[in-house]
Design a protein around this motif. Structure first.
Motif, mmCIF file in Angstrom:
data_model
loop_
_atom_site.group_PDB
_atom_site.id
_atom_site.type_symbol
_atom_site.label_atom_id
_atom_site.label_comp_id
_atom_site.label_asym_id
_atom_site.label_seq_id
_atom_site.Cartn_x
_atom_site.Cartn_y
_atom_site.Cartn_z
ATOM 1 N N TYR A 92 0.939 -1.067 -0.063
ATOM 2 C CA TYR A 92 0.073 0.053 0.087
ATOM 3 C C TYR A 92 1.158 1.199 -0.102
ATOM 4 C CZ TYR A 92 -3.284 3.821 1.701
ATOM 5 O OH TYR A 92 -3.893 4.864 1.591
ATOM 6 N N TYR A 93 0.923 2.048 -0.909
ATOM 7 C CA TYR A 93 1.476 3.327 -1.142
ATOM 8 C C TYR A 93 1.009 4.446 -0.522
ATOM 9 C CZ TYR A 93 4.797 0.660 -4.483
ATOM 10 O OH TYR A 93 5.553 -0.261 -5.144
ATOM 11 N N GLU A 94 1.245 4.852 0.382
ATOM 12 C CA GLU A 94 0.456 5.879 1.412
ATOM 13 C C GLU A 94 0.374 7.346 0.574
ATOM 14 O OE1 GLU A 94 2.655 6.674 4.863
ATOM 15 O OE2 GLU A 94 2.335 4.455 5.708
ATOM 16 N N ASP A 95 1.388 7.760 -0.127
ATOM 17 C CA ASP A 95 1.175 8.922 -0.900
ATOM 18 C C ASP A 95 0.166 8.868 -2.206
ATOM 19 O OD1 ASP A 95 3.102 9.949 0.653
ATOM 20 O OD2 ASP A 95 4.766 9.884 -0.852
ATOM 21 N N ASP A 96 0.222 7.593 -2.837
ATOM 22 C CA ASP A 96 -0.850 7.545 -3.865
ATOM 23 C C ASP A 96 -2.014 6.960 -3.501
ATOM 24 O OD1 ASP A 96 1.319 8.319 -5.408
ATOM 25 O OD2 ASP A 96 1.859 6.312 -5.774
ATOM 26 N N GLU A 97 -2.293 6.579 -2.189
ATOM 27 C CA GLU A 97 -3.311 5.804 -1.552
ATOM 28 C C GLU A 97 -3.924 4.687 -2.556
ATOM 29 O OE1 GLU A 97 -6.495 8.749 -0.653
ATOM 30 O OE2 GLU A 97 -5.002 9.716 0.885
ATOM 31 N N GLU A 98 -3.016 3.654 -2.827
ATOM 32 C CA GLU A 98 -3.323 2.631 -3.776
ATOM 33 C C GLU A 98 -2.325 1.506 -3.546
ATOM 34 O OE1 GLU A 98 -2.783 4.404 -7.716
ATOM 35 O OE2 GLU A 98 -0.938 3.269 -8.063
ATOM 36 N N GLU A 99 -2.843 -0.054 -3.825
ATOM 37 C CA GLU A 99 -2.116 -1.074 -3.627
ATOM 38 C C GLU A 99 -1.267 -1.283 -4.903
ATOM 39 O OE1 GLU A 99 -4.468 -3.997 -1.844
ATOM 40 O OE2 GLU A 99 -4.546 -2.960 0.248
ATOM 41 N N ARG A 100 -0.299 -2.067 -4.955
ATOM 42 C CA ARG A 100 0.390 -2.563 -6.110
ATOM 43 C C ARG A 100 0.958 -3.786 -5.743
ATOM 44 N NH1 ARG A 100 3.489 2.882 -6.900
ATOM 45 N NH2 ARG A 100 1.659 4.119 -7.592
ATOM 46 N N THR A 101 0.936 -4.903 -6.578
ATOM 47 C CA THR A 101 1.500 -6.156 -6.099
ATOM 48 C C THR A 101 2.880 -6.309 -7.182
ATOM 49 O OG1 THR A 101 -0.554 -7.012 -5.607
ATOM 50 C CG2 THR A 101 1.339 -8.433 -6.228
ATOM 51 N N ILE A 102 3.786 -6.655 -6.331
ATOM 52 C CA ILE A 102 5.154 -6.846 -7.012
ATOM 53 C C ILE A 102 5.667 -8.077 -6.709
ATOM 54 C CG2 ILE A 102 5.688 -4.344 -6.891
ATOM 55 C CD1 ILE A 102 7.780 -5.627 -4.596
ATOM 56 N N THR A 103 6.624 -8.638 -7.725
ATOM 57 C CA THR A 103 7.365 -10.075 -7.110
ATOM 58 C C THR A 103 9.002 -9.363 -6.946
ATOM 59 O OG1 THR A 103 5.771 -11.204 -8.398
ATOM 60 C CG2 THR A 103 8.100 -12.128 -8.031
ATOM 61 N N LEU A 104 9.460 -9.978 -6.029
ATOM 62 C CA LEU A 104 11.106 -9.538 -5.641
ATOM 63 C C LEU A 104 11.981 -10.607 -6.492
ATOM 64 C CD1 LEU A 104 11.824 -7.304 -4.263
ATOM 65 C CD2 LEU A 104 12.509 -8.684 -2.304
ATOM 66 N N VAL A 105 12.854 -10.195 -7.513
ATOM 67 C CA VAL A 105 13.407 -10.860 -8.208
ATOM 68 C C VAL A 105 15.072 -10.664 -8.265
ATOM 69 C CG1 VAL A 105 11.592 -11.369 -9.939
ATOM 70 C CG2 VAL A 105 13.028 -9.695 -10.229
ATOM 71 N N THR A 106 15.862 -11.235 -8.883
ATOM 72 C CA THR A 106 17.458 -11.114 -9.066
ATOM 73 C C THR A 106 17.409 -9.854 -10.109
ATOM 74 O OG1 THR A 106 17.346 -12.593 -10.837
ATOM 75 C CG2 THR A 106 17.952 -13.267 -8.461
ATOM 76 N N PRO A 107 18.372 -9.148 -10.257
ATOM 77 C CA PRO A 107 18.609 -7.924 -11.065
ATOM 78 C C PRO A 107 18.522 -8.531 -12.495
ATOM 79 C CG PRO A 107 20.100 -7.747 -9.330
ATOM 80 C CD PRO A 107 19.481 -9.267 -9.132
ATOM 81 N N LEU A 108 18.948 -9.706 -12.919
ATOM 82 C CA LEU A 108 18.897 -10.127 -14.249
ATOM 83 C C LEU A 108 17.612 -10.435 -14.536
ATOM 84 C CD1 LEU A 108 21.788 -13.071 -14.681
ATOM 85 C CD2 LEU A 108 21.507 -10.472 -15.617
ATOM 86 N N ARG A 109 16.456 -10.400 -13.780
ATOM 87 C CA ARG A 109 15.183 -10.659 -14.223
ATOM 88 C C ARG A 109 14.219 -9.600 -13.809
ATOM 89 N NH1 ARG A 109 14.109 -16.741 -12.504
ATOM 90 N NH2 ARG A 109 16.113 -16.962 -11.304
ATOM 91 N N ASN A 110 14.790 -8.374 -13.545
ATOM 92 C CA ASN A 110 14.140 -7.213 -13.149
ATOM 93 C C ASN A 110 13.070 -7.113 -14.550
ATOM 94 O OD1 ASN A 110 13.672 -4.919 -11.786
ATOM 95 N ND2 ASN A 110 14.745 -3.879 -13.067
ATOM 96 N N ASP A 111 12.020 -6.570 -14.158
ATOM 97 C CA ASP A 111 11.012 -6.010 -15.217
ATOM 98 C C ASP A 111 10.014 -5.225 -14.585
ATOM 99 O OD1 ASP A 111 9.082 -5.844 -17.371
ATOM 100 O OD2 ASP A 111 8.957 -7.943 -17.979
#
Length: 165
Positions: A92-111
């Motif tokens: 939950y991003y407080e400044d934007d008042e919205e939720e986002r879903t992310i997946t944590l990956v290694t730098p080689l698979r960053n997208d």
């Protein structure tokens, strides 16, 4: 400097190198030869384009081989309730008042466009090791930071379908 790579990444890199050497390189060379036969090389844009593509292929092979030469194999596994590698996290991003879903990956698979965030990014570094309900400050640079709250966590594993950048 050693590159931290998972075994899945190493296997995918070897696969890509083999594909590029066995299929892409011969196709590029054939295209260079075909376009060279079209005539005056000083005005032959097709030839220059084919050469550029062949050089891009060689460059990618050198880059991938360099990654393997300096590779340090790492394994990520986390069974506790804290954010770790390959986990999917709803923030939950407080400044934007919205939720986002992310997946944590290694730098080689960053997208970033597909929600895969590098563990080396300011966001990735900040949330690793935190739990659901934690409020975390993300320090982007000396002048800017923002807060997120971890709303949900789904444990993940190293996904071999993710593309290597």
């Amino acid at each position: 400097m050693a590159h931290e790579l998972t075994q899945v990444e190493i296997d995918k890199i070897k696969e890509e190198i083999a594909h590029r050497q066995a299929e892409v390189t011969p196709a590029c060379i054939a295209e260079v030869q075909r376009t060279r036969a079209l005539g005056d090389l000083s005005e032959n844009d097709e030839y220059r384009s084919a050469k550029r593509e062949l050089n891009r292929n060689y460059s990618r092979i050198r880059y991938l081989k360099g990654l393997l030469e300096n590779a340090k194999v790492v394994s990520y596994s986390s069974t506790d309730d804290t954010v770790g590698m390959f986990d999917t996290v709803t923030l939950y991003y407080e400044d934007d008042e919205e939720e986002r879903t992310i997946t944590l990956v290694t730098p080689l698979r960053n997208d970033i466009l597909n929600g895969r965030i590098s563990k080396e990014s300011p966001l990735g570094k900040a949330i690793i090791g935190h739990k659901v309900g934690d409020r975390v400050e993300i320090q982007v640079n000396d002048k800017y930071s923002y807060f997120v709250e971890i709303k949900a966590l789904t444990k993940g594993t190293d996904d071999d379908t993710l593309r290597i950048n």
